[in-house]
Design a protein around this motif. Structure first.
Motif, PDB file in Angstrom:
ATOM      1  N   GLU A  35     -24.472  60.649 128.984  1.00  0.00           N
ATOM      2  CA  GLU A  35     -25.011  60.981 130.295  1.00  0.00           C
ATOM      3  C   GLU A  35     -26.400  61.583 130.103  1.00  0.00           C
ATOM      4  O   GLU A  35     -26.611  62.392 129.192  1.00  0.00           O
ATOM      5  CB  GLU A  35     -24.112  61.974 131.039  1.00  0.00           C
ATOM      6  CG  GLU A  35     -22.663  61.527 131.175  1.00  0.00           C
ATOM      7  CD  GLU A  35     -22.474  60.223 131.922  1.00  0.00           C
ATOM      8  OE1 GLU A  35     -23.373  59.848 132.711  1.00  0.00           O
ATOM      9  OE2 GLU A  35     -21.428  59.581 131.728  1.00  0.00           O
ATOM     10  N   GLN A 142     -19.509  60.547 140.387  1.00  0.00           N
ATOM     11  CA  GLN A 142     -20.300  61.516 139.631  1.00  0.00           C
ATOM     12  C   GLN A 142     -21.395  60.874 138.784  1.00  0.00           C
ATOM     13  O   GLN A 142     -22.078  61.563 138.023  1.00  0.00           O
ATOM     14  CB  GLN A 142     -19.382  62.342 138.725  1.00  0.00           C
ATOM     15  CG  GLN A 142     -18.403  63.224 139.479  1.00  0.00           C
ATOM     16  CD  GLN A 142     -19.095  64.284 140.303  1.00  0.00           C
ATOM     17  OE1 GLN A 142     -20.080  64.872 139.878  1.00  0.00           O
ATOM     18  NE2 GLN A 142     -18.584  64.536 141.499  1.00  0.00           N
ATOM     19  N   GLN A 143     -21.572  59.574 138.909  1.00  0.00           N
ATOM     20  CA  GLN A 143     -22.554  58.891 138.072  1.00  0.00           C
ATOM     21  C   GLN A 143     -23.952  59.486 138.256  1.00  0.00           C
ATOM     22  O   GLN A 143     -24.677  59.709 137.297  1.00  0.00           O
ATOM     23  CB  GLN A 143     -22.573  57.398 138.398  1.00  0.00           C
ATOM     24  CG  GLN A 143     -23.486  56.591 137.481  1.00  0.00           C
ATOM     25  CD  GLN A 143     -23.337  55.097 137.724  1.00  0.00           C
ATOM     26  OE1 GLN A 143     -23.060  54.654 138.835  1.00  0.00           O
ATOM     27  NE2 GLN A 143     -23.511  54.314 136.681  1.00  0.00           N
ATOM     28  N   SER A 145     -25.384  62.629 139.103  1.00  0.00           N
ATOM     29  CA  SER A 145     -25.226  64.070 139.296  1.00  0.00           C
ATOM     30  C   SER A 145     -26.042  64.789 138.232  1.00  0.00           C
ATOM     31  O   SER A 145     -26.599  64.163 137.328  1.00  0.00           O
ATOM     32  CB  SER A 145     -23.746  64.484 139.232  1.00  0.00           C
ATOM     33  OG  SER A 145     -23.194  64.212 137.959  1.00  0.00           O
ATOM     34  N   TRP A 147     -26.531  66.226 135.149  1.00  0.00           N
ATOM     35  CA  TRP A 147     -25.911  66.343 133.831  1.00  0.00           C
ATOM     36  C   TRP A 147     -26.621  67.364 132.952  1.00  0.00           C
ATOM     37  O   TRP A 147     -26.152  67.686 131.860  1.00  0.00           O
ATOM     38  CB  TRP A 147     -25.868  64.984 133.150  1.00  0.00           C
ATOM     39  CG  TRP A 147     -24.923  64.058 133.836  1.00  0.00           C
ATOM     40  CD1 TRP A 147     -25.227  63.064 134.715  1.00  0.00           C
ATOM     41  CD2 TRP A 147     -23.489  64.063 133.742  1.00  0.00           C
ATOM     42  NE1 TRP A 147     -24.081  62.446 135.164  1.00  0.00           N
ATOM     43  CE2 TRP A 147     -23.010  63.032 134.582  1.00  0.00           C
ATOM     44  CE3 TRP A 147     -22.582  64.843 133.028  1.00  0.00           C
ATOM     45  CZ2 TRP A 147     -21.651  62.769 134.722  1.00  0.00           C
ATOM     46  CZ3 TRP A 147     -21.224  64.579 133.156  1.00  0.00           C
ATOM     47  CH2 TRP A 147     -20.764  63.547 134.005  1.00  0.00           C
ATOM     48  N   LEU A 152     -20.827  72.122 133.315  1.00  0.00           N
ATOM     49  CA  LEU A 152     -20.381  70.899 133.981  1.00  0.00           C
ATOM     50  C   LEU A 152     -19.166  71.189 134.854  1.00  0.00           C
ATOM     51  O   LEU A 152     -18.307  72.000 134.500  1.00  0.00           O
ATOM     52  CB  LEU A 152     -20.020  69.834 132.939  1.00  0.00           C
ATOM     53  CG  LEU A 152     -21.138  69.398 131.985  1.00  0.00           C
ATOM     54  CD1 LEU A 152     -20.605  68.367 131.001  1.00  0.00           C
ATOM     55  CD2 LEU A 152     -22.333  68.847 132.756  1.00  0.00           C
ATOM     56  N   SER A 153     -19.084  70.503 135.980  1.00  0.00           N
ATOM     57  CA  SER A 153     -17.930  70.659 136.856  1.00  0.00           C
ATOM     58  C   SER A 153     -16.739  69.893 136.294  1.00  0.00           C
ATOM     59  O   SER A 153     -16.891  69.024 135.426  1.00  0.00           O
ATOM     60  CB  SER A 153     -18.262  70.134 138.255  1.00  0.00           C
ATOM     61  OG  SER A 153     -18.433  68.719 138.217  1.00  0.00           O
ATOM     62  N   GLU A 155     -15.120  67.726 137.850  1.00  0.00           N
ATOM     63  CA  GLU A 155     -15.297  66.339 138.275  1.00  0.00           C
ATOM     64  C   GLU A 155     -16.224  65.591 137.320  1.00  0.00           C
ATOM     65  O   GLU A 155     -15.982  64.424 137.000  1.00  0.00           O
ATOM     66  CB  GLU A 155     -15.853  66.295 139.693  1.00  0.00           C
ATOM     67  CG  GLU A 155     -14.870  66.726 140.777  1.00  0.00           C
ATOM     68  CD  GLU A 155     -14.654  68.230 140.824  1.00  0.00           C
ATOM     69  OE1 GLU A 155     -13.636  68.664 141.405  1.00  0.00           O
ATOM     70  OE2 GLU A 155     -15.506  68.961 140.274  1.00  0.00           O
ATOM     71  N   GLN A 156     -17.284  66.248 136.861  1.00  0.00           N
ATOM     72  CA  GLN A 156     -18.185  65.617 135.909  1.00  0.00           C
ATOM     73  C   GLN A 156     -17.480  65.329 134.592  1.00  0.00           C
ATOM     74  O   GLN A 156     -17.636  64.251 134.009  1.00  0.00           O
ATOM     75  CB  GLN A 156     -19.406  66.508 135.664  1.00  0.00           C
ATOM     76  CG  GLN A 156     -20.434  66.498 136.775  1.00  0.00           C
ATOM     77  CD  GLN A 156     -21.580  67.434 136.482  1.00  0.00           C
ATOM     78  OE1 GLN A 156     -21.375  68.625 136.233  1.00  0.00           O
ATOM     79  NE2 GLN A 156     -22.802  66.912 136.507  1.00  0.00           N
ATOM     80  N   TYR A 159     -15.115  62.434 135.029  1.00  0.00           N
ATOM     81  CA  TYR A 159     -15.867  61.185 135.111  1.00  0.00           C
ATOM     82  C   TYR A 159     -16.330  60.744 133.728  1.00  0.00           C
ATOM     83  O   TYR A 159     -16.193  59.570 133.359  1.00  0.00           O
ATOM     84  CB  TYR A 159     -17.078  61.358 136.022  1.00  0.00           C
ATOM     85  CG  TYR A 159     -18.078  60.224 135.905  1.00  0.00           C
ATOM     86  CD1 TYR A 159     -17.876  59.026 136.582  1.00  0.00           C
ATOM     87  CD2 TYR A 159     -19.197  60.339 135.079  1.00  0.00           C
ATOM     88  CE1 TYR A 159     -18.770  57.978 136.455  1.00  0.00           C
ATOM     89  CE2 TYR A 159     -20.092  59.295 134.946  1.00  0.00           C
ATOM     90  CZ  TYR A 159     -19.885  58.127 135.626  1.00  0.00           C
ATOM     91  OH  TYR A 159     -20.759  57.076 135.486  1.00  0.00           O
TER      92      TYR A 159
END
Length: 214
Positions: A35, A142-143, A145, A147, A152-153, A155-156, A159
């Motif tokens: 990412e 989350q693509q 977002s 990074w 990091l969340s 969700e990240q 993903y």
């Protein structure tokens, strides 16, 4: 500090700075993705690298962008005994050279394999290939977002893990199709050239087809 989380029957380990020395030990093939803060080589930094040996676990490494000192990760990327699986590896390999200073090899790219095997379609994104061949729906929310965030969340992290969890199964299905269509040798030749194609991108030939007549 490293962190472990379990979600959708996948165990995800998060690490700061580098992959632990004993992580993925003994793996003959490792799925890898990265990412970044964008898709422009030389402008957008590498932030995260995620990996999986196909056994149900994923490792998400949040790199130290001040040093990019990640000796264990670099060792894996250059290990001749470990096949690195990517989807559009051309970009990841170029990023690893720019920021980690290593040429990743040997490699396998499911996007190249898809283009050679699935000539009946022009849909070769990871989401499309995974849906057709494995009947798995990948979320791409989350693509796009941040990074580069300090933390990091969940969700990240989920993903990032999802992008490598299915590459081993995709490779198996695509290999079957390549053999069936008599294109497996051509695919292997493309994979061998892929690191060189990435280095051409870094050197300034990113938008040039060097094989074209004009």
């Amino acid at each position: 500090m490293d962190r472990r989380s379990e979600r959708f029957s996948v165990t995800t380990y998060t690490h700061r700075g580098d992959l632990p020395a004993d992580a993925l030990a003994g793996a003959s093939a490792v799925a890898i993705d990265s990412e970044t803060m964008g898709l422009r080589l030389g402008r957008d930094p590498l932030c995260v690298v995620q990996l999986s040996d196909g056994g149900g676990d994923a490792h998400v490494v949040q790199l130290d962008r001040a040093t990019y000192d990640a000796p264990n990760l670099k060792r894996l990327l250059t290990d001749p005994g470990v096949l690195k699986l990517f989807h559009f590896g051309r970009f990841d390999i170029a990023m690893f050279w720019l920021h980690l200073g290593v040429v990743t090899a040997p490699v396998y790219c499911t996007k190249i394999a898809s283009k050679l095997a699935r000539t009946y379609t022009d849909r070769h994104g990871l989401k499309d290939v995974t849906k057709e061949l494995l009947n798995v729906d990948l979320s791409k929310v989350q693509q796009s977002s941040d990074w580069g965030a300090a933390d990091l969340s969940e969700e990240q992290v989920a993903y990032a893990a999802s992008d490598v969890m299915h590459l081993h199964a995709l490779r198996q299905r695509l290999d079957q199709m390549l053999v069936r269509e008599g294109r497996d040798g051509l695919a292997r030749a493309c994979f061998e050239f892929l690191p060189h194609r990435a280095l051409l991108d870094v050197a300034g030939w990113e938008d040039v087809d060097i094989f074209a007549h004009s």
